[in-house]
Design a protein around this motif. Structure first.
Motif: not given
Length: 156
Positions: A126-142
């Motif tokens: 089973k899928a145990a967890l889903s996480v979604s994040v939004l990065c307004p710019t490439i600098d926010d990825v890390i």
């Protein structure tokens, strides 16, 4: 004598309340699959970076053992080019003999990136967890990848 009885009762109380020590427990095993990319631009470097960062962030925890990239890529040879379903991910996890598999997608629209990660528990299928994040710019990825890794680590 009464003090000794209270002390013994206290020790027994703690023994039954506290979780058992994890001495000798095997670490949980995790495989991080390359994320699929949805973008008009070539952002393969972002996909590689996300995969590498998640692997390194998760492997910091001594209780997690992350499967190496070469083993993961070898297990994915039969899945080349197709979007992985949960059953595909579970099959890859069984092939790699891991307890958990991380996979997901990266979507780029304009300058923004959306990183959607999932954690599957191989034993239950089973899928145990889903996480979604939004990065307004490439600098926010890390920092966002750090957030994803922390949520996965906490869940496991």
């Amino acid at each position: 004598m009464r003090c000794l009885s209270r002390g013994l009762a206290y020790v027994l109380f703690l023994f039954f309340i506290l979780p058992p020590p994890s001495w000798g427990q095997e670490p949980h095993t995790v495989a991080v699959l390359p994320f699929s990319v949805h973008s008009a631009d070539n952002i393969d470097y972002v996909r590689q970076g996300v995969t590498d960062m998640l692997s390194s962030r998760l492997s910091v925890n001594e209780k997690l053992k992350v499967t190496g990239r070469d083993a993961v890529l070898s297990a994915l040879q039969n899945q080349s080019g197709k979007t992985l379903s949960l059953s595909d991910v579970i099959q890859v996890g069984r092939q790699l003999q891991v307890g958990y598999v991380v996979w997901g997608s990266i979507t780029k629209i304009g300058n923004s990136l959306s990183i959607d990660g999932k954690l599957a528990e191989v034993g239950t299928g089973k899928a145990a967890l889903s996480v979604s994040v939004l990065c307004p710019t490439i600098d926010d990825v890390i920092p966002k990848v750090n957030e994803i890794a922390q949520r996965i680590d906490t869940h496991i």
